[in-house]
Design a protein around this motif. Structure first.
Motif, short mmCIF file in Angstrom:
data_model
loop_
_atom_site.label_atom_id
_atom_site.label_comp_id
_atom_site.label_asym_id
_atom_site.label_seq_id
_atom_site.Cartn_x
_atom_site.Cartn_y
_atom_site.Cartn_z
N VAL A 164 10.63 -0.67 7.96
CA VAL A 164 10.20 0.63 7.41
C VAL A 164 11.28 1.16 6.48
N SER A 165 11.09 0.99 5.18
CA SER A 165 12.03 1.53 4.20
C SER A 165 11.69 2.97 3.84
N GLN A 166 10.44 3.37 4.06
CA GLN A 166 10.00 4.75 3.89
C GLN A 166 8.82 4.97 4.82
N SER A 167 8.65 6.21 5.27
CA SER A 167 7.61 6.48 6.26
C SER A 167 6.45 7.29 5.69
N LEU A 168 6.34 7.31 4.36
CA LEU A 168 5.27 8.04 3.68
C LEU A 168 4.79 7.25 2.48
N TYR A 169 3.48 7.24 2.27
CA TYR A 169 2.88 6.62 1.09
C TYR A 169 1.70 7.47 0.62
N LEU A 170 1.45 7.43 -0.67
CA LEU A 170 0.22 7.99 -1.25
C LEU A 170 -0.53 6.81 -1.86
N ILE A 171 -1.68 6.48 -1.29
CA ILE A 171 -2.38 5.26 -1.71
C ILE A 171 -3.84 5.54 -2.04
N ARG A 172 -4.46 4.59 -2.76
CA ARG A 172 -5.90 4.59 -3.01
C ARG A 172 -6.55 3.59 -2.05
N PHE A 201 -4.00 11.31 -8.63
CA PHE A 201 -4.39 9.90 -8.73
C PHE A 201 -3.51 9.13 -9.72
N ASN A 202 -2.67 9.85 -10.46
CA ASN A 202 -1.73 9.20 -11.38
C ASN A 202 -0.38 8.93 -10.74
N ILE A 203 -0.16 9.39 -9.53
CA ILE A 203 1.17 9.28 -8.90
C ILE A 203 1.11 8.49 -7.60
N THR A 204 0.06 7.71 -7.40
CA THR A 204 -0.06 6.95 -6.15
C THR A 204 0.98 5.83 -6.07
N ASP A 205 1.29 5.45 -4.85
CA ASP A 205 2.20 4.33 -4.58
C ASP A 205 1.40 3.03 -4.49
N VAL A 206 2.09 1.93 -4.68
CA VAL A 206 1.43 0.62 -4.59
C VAL A 206 2.23 -0.33 -3.69
N PRO A 207 2.43 0.03 -2.43
CA PRO A 207 3.14 -0.89 -1.53
C PRO A 207 2.31 -2.14 -1.30
N THR A 208 2.98 -3.20 -0.89
CA THR A 208 2.28 -4.44 -0.57
C THR A 208 1.33 -4.25 0.62
N PHE A 250 -9.85 -0.34 3.74
CA PHE A 250 -9.17 -1.55 3.28
C PHE A 250 -8.09 -1.16 2.28
N TYR A 251 -6.97 -1.88 2.36
CA TYR A 251 -5.92 -1.74 1.35
C TYR A 251 -5.34 -3.13 1.10
#
Length: 254
Positions: free
Chosen positions: A140-148, A110-117, A176-177
């Motif tokens: 698509v600049s990257q095809s993977l995310y780790l999000i909350r 949970f400390n390494i999550t991404d924050v894409p728009t 929702f994100y």
């Protein structure tokens, strides 16, 4: 570069094998790591594209045992590649064994999550997919995310699949994100499917929508697929679900 050291953040189901992905990892003093960008090892398919799933023959370690989510592993690179919609991919050589270095603490995810728009938000289509035009336009600049996510729900289905002429269990996520609602995103996380395997409806019955027990205390690895030629679409998947205790990936992993 002859190898990639990677923190494994996905080992999801894919066409009889696994889609394995994670973040580049660099060792630091005091048993810490510094994480970089996303990477996805892949095998070459029959057309020579780096989109084929990884088999157990690859993710079995050189010293025995099999790769697990949150392992930090060293993966030999066979070649670079260009895959539309998946710029993170690289090619691995079949049967060239991988090696494990460490295991990452589950609560630290949970400390390494991404924050894409947003999560590949193509407003010309539904929220679980993107068009070829969106990818071709540089969406698509990257095809993977780790999000909350917020308000994560899981829908369990047992629907008739006319293509395969049989009923098929399906697992979909909605959440929702950044105030955008994402719906009907297929969950390919083995641990989540194992945890919920006794809760699917009978064949032909209405789907069942449930909330997972920890409310909003989850993180998701999200993955975008290569182009499916028959539909002209790239599809979004929930490749991994993490809880803060780590019990989901520990007790139900496959």
């Amino acid at each position: 570069m002859t190898s990639v050291k990677m923190l494994v953040l996905a080992k999801s189901y894919k066409n009889g094998g696994r889609c394995i992905a994670g973040k580049i990892s660099e060792d630091q003093p005091d048993n810490k790591v510094r994480l970089g960008g996303w990477v996805r090892p892949a095998l070459l398919d029959k057309q020579g594209n780096a989109t084929a799933p990884i088999t157990a023959n690859e993710y079995m370690y050189i010293k025995g045992g099999f790769l697990k989510v949150l392992d930090i592993v060293d993966i030999p690179i066979h070649a670079s590649c260009e895959v539309s919609g998946q710029p993170d991919n690289f090619v691995v050589k079949p049967s060239q064994k991988w090696s494990k270095h460490h295991h990452f603490r589950a609560d630290c995810v949970f400390n390494i999550t991404d924050v894409p728009t947003n999560i590949w938000l193509d407003t010309s289509t539904s929220s679980n997919q993107v068009t070829k035009a969106y990818v071709d336009a540089g969406g698509v600049s990257q095809s993977l995310y780790l999000i909350r996510p917020v308000s994560l729900k899981v829908t369990l289905l047992n629907e008739y699949d006319s293509w395969n002429s049989r009923y098929q269990k399906k697992t979909h996520a909605s959440f929702f994100y950044h105030d955008v609602f994402y719906d009907k995103i297929s969950i390919t996380c083995p641990a989540t499917r194992n945890m919920l395997k006794g809760r699917y409806p009978d064949e032909g019955e209405e789907g069942v929508t449930i909330e997972l027990p920890d409310g909003d205390e989850y993180a998701l690895t999200l993955s975008l697929s290569p182009l499916l030629e028959s539909t002209g679409m790239h599809y979004k998947f929930v490749a991994t679900v993490f809880d803060k205790s780590g019990s989901l990936q520990k007790d139900y992993a496959a």
